[in-house]
Enzyme design. Structure first.
Site, short mmCIF file in Angstrom:
data_model
loop_
_atom_site.label_atom_id
_atom_site.label_comp_id
_atom_site.label_asym_id
_atom_site.label_seq_id
_atom_site.Cartn_x
_atom_site.Cartn_y
_atom_site.Cartn_z
N CYS A 52 0.81 -1.13 0.02
CA CYS A 52 -0.07 -0.19 0.07
C CYS A 52 0.90 1.27 -0.11
CB CYS A 52 -1.07 0.14 1.32
SG CYS A 52 -0.28 0.29 2.80
N GLN A 118 5.66 -5.13 9.06
CA GLN A 118 5.11 -5.99 8.18
C GLN A 118 5.96 -5.97 6.77
OE1 GLN A 118 0.54 -5.47 7.61
NE2 GLN A 118 1.07 -3.27 8.45
#
Length: 414
Positions: A52, A118
């Site tokens: 993202c 992440q």
């Protein structure tokens, strides 16, 4: 002269482009094979990292003529974003800076929130895809393995990943503080944007007993849950937005992050709540009306409560930032010293056949020569200015200079 294999990187990330631009060039996992195939028509190695917050391509080219705009256009046209994405939204780096960019990403110091846990997992997935598609080689394999080692080292030897690093993770930490183990608990994630995705992943990572997801656009909720289930063993269901309130009495944790202009949850929605319920409102504007606090069984927390948790750990995380930068620079020197020996090596070194004793001696001598002249690489790094064509020219000048220096040194027996 041996033509060097040139390592470079380009793309866009949260530092170079806003989210409405980044999403235009996001390469979905179902598109990776086709995109890598397209890139490999002119590249010997290629890896794409698309999340993202970034779409970055790390590549190796066998040609001395690298037109970076050609590759930018390939990505733009592949995604059908012509006229929407501009040159100003891209970065483009050669050798030293490209290596540093990947190492910064792997250690999370290039993340939107420093310490993001992440990104290393996402990089591993990107590398696996590149391996499966046969698009890695000697240089990327060496580079990425070093990046993984650095990322792991930053976890084990620094405090940069300690504590919650985002509102999503803070919400899950708050749930653990409230209930202890989440294995017997049920959570409801309302929303399907990136914050909701991070929340769902964090809950799954903490082994939530059951997870419900809802969103006004049902397919977005389905996509979110499906992607989380690919990475985690998870008991979860998508609930239609029209019906989700009827499930509230059965949940222990509600974490909401929609883009609604007005609250979606009010006091009366919790009239049938059977036990203590933690409601975490990450949305701005708020999703949960303040009247909800009138219920004694409801604990309501908002984004400011979560930010205080994140900010409370930020200073601790940043203490080791200089240490990580030093780790990165040390790894860069090691990698680049290896990388710039490649165009100096004799042809037999590239055949894969075990060299003779004499040939081994020559190879070791070349490596020793470059270690003695590592200052040349330092000077190249110091001259890097972000102009791709100028940095590319400096890269080739260094290769020529090293080859010339090696010829003189070996001719005189130095």
């Amino acid at each position: 002269m041996v033509i060097p294999k040139t390592f470079f990187a380009f793309g866009l990330n949260h530092k170079t482009a806003p989210v409405e631009i980044r999403e235009k060039l996001h390469v979905d996992e179902t598109e990776v094979t086709a995109f890598l195939s397209l890139m490999r028509e002119t590249l010997s190695e290629c890896l794409i990292l698309s999340t993202c917050n970034r779409t970055e391509i790390y590549a190796v080219c066998d040609s001395t003529d690298i037109d970076i705009n050609f590759y930018k256009d390939l990505l733009i046209d592949f995604k059908g974003a012509r006229g929407l994405v501009m040159d100003k939204h891209f970065f483009a780096f050669i050798s030293c800076a490209a290596c540093q960019q990947l190492f910064n990403v792997a250690t999370s110091i290039d993340s939107k929130v420093i310490g993001d846990s992440q990104i290393l997992r996402q990089l591993r997935a990107a590398y696996s895809s590149a391996l499966e598609n046969g698009s890695t080689g000697k240089i990327l394999n060496q580079l990425v393995q070093r990046a993984f080692r650095l990322g792991k080292q930053s976890y084990n030897e620094t405090s940069i990943h300690d504590g919650a690093v985002s509102a999503s993770l803070a919400a899950v930490e708050l749930a653990i503080e409230t209930f202890g183990s989440l294995q017997s608990r049920t959570a409801f994630v309302i929303g399907a944007g990136e914050t909701a995705r991070q929340t769902a992943e964090a809950l799954a990572n903490r082994r939530i007993g059951k997870l419900f997801v809802t969103n006004r656009t049902h397919t977005h909720a389905e996509e979110l849950l499906s992607s989380v289930k690919k990475e985690f063993s998870l008991n979860g269901d998508v609930i239609s937005f029209e019906d989700f309130k009827s499930f509230l009495p059965d949940v222990d944790i509600i974490i909401s992050s929609t883009g609604s202009a007005n609250p979606i949850l009010y006091r009366e929605d919790f009239a049938k709540q059977r036990s203590v319920t933690l409601v975490v409102d990450i949305a701005v504007p708020r999703d949960v009306d303040i009247s909800v606090t009138e219920h004694k069984s409801v604990i309501l927390k908002n984004i400011d409560d979560l930010n205080s948790i994140v900010n409370g750990t930020r200073e601790k995380r940043l203490i080791d930032l200089p240490k990580i930068r030093t780790m990165i620079m040390d790894e860069m020197v090691d990698f680049l010293t290896w990388y710039y020996t490649l165009p100096l090596m004799p042809p037999y070194e590239k055949t894969g056949v075990k060299p003779s004793a004499g040939q081994t001696g020559e190879i070791l001598r070349i490596k020793g020569f470059l270690n003695q002249n590592v200052s040349e690489i330092h000077r190249l790094y110091a001259r890097t200015n972000g102009n791709f064509d100028e940095d590319l020219a400096s890269h080739f000048d260094l290769v020529k200079r090293l080859q010339s220096m090696k010829s003189r040194a070996f001719a005189t027996g130095v």
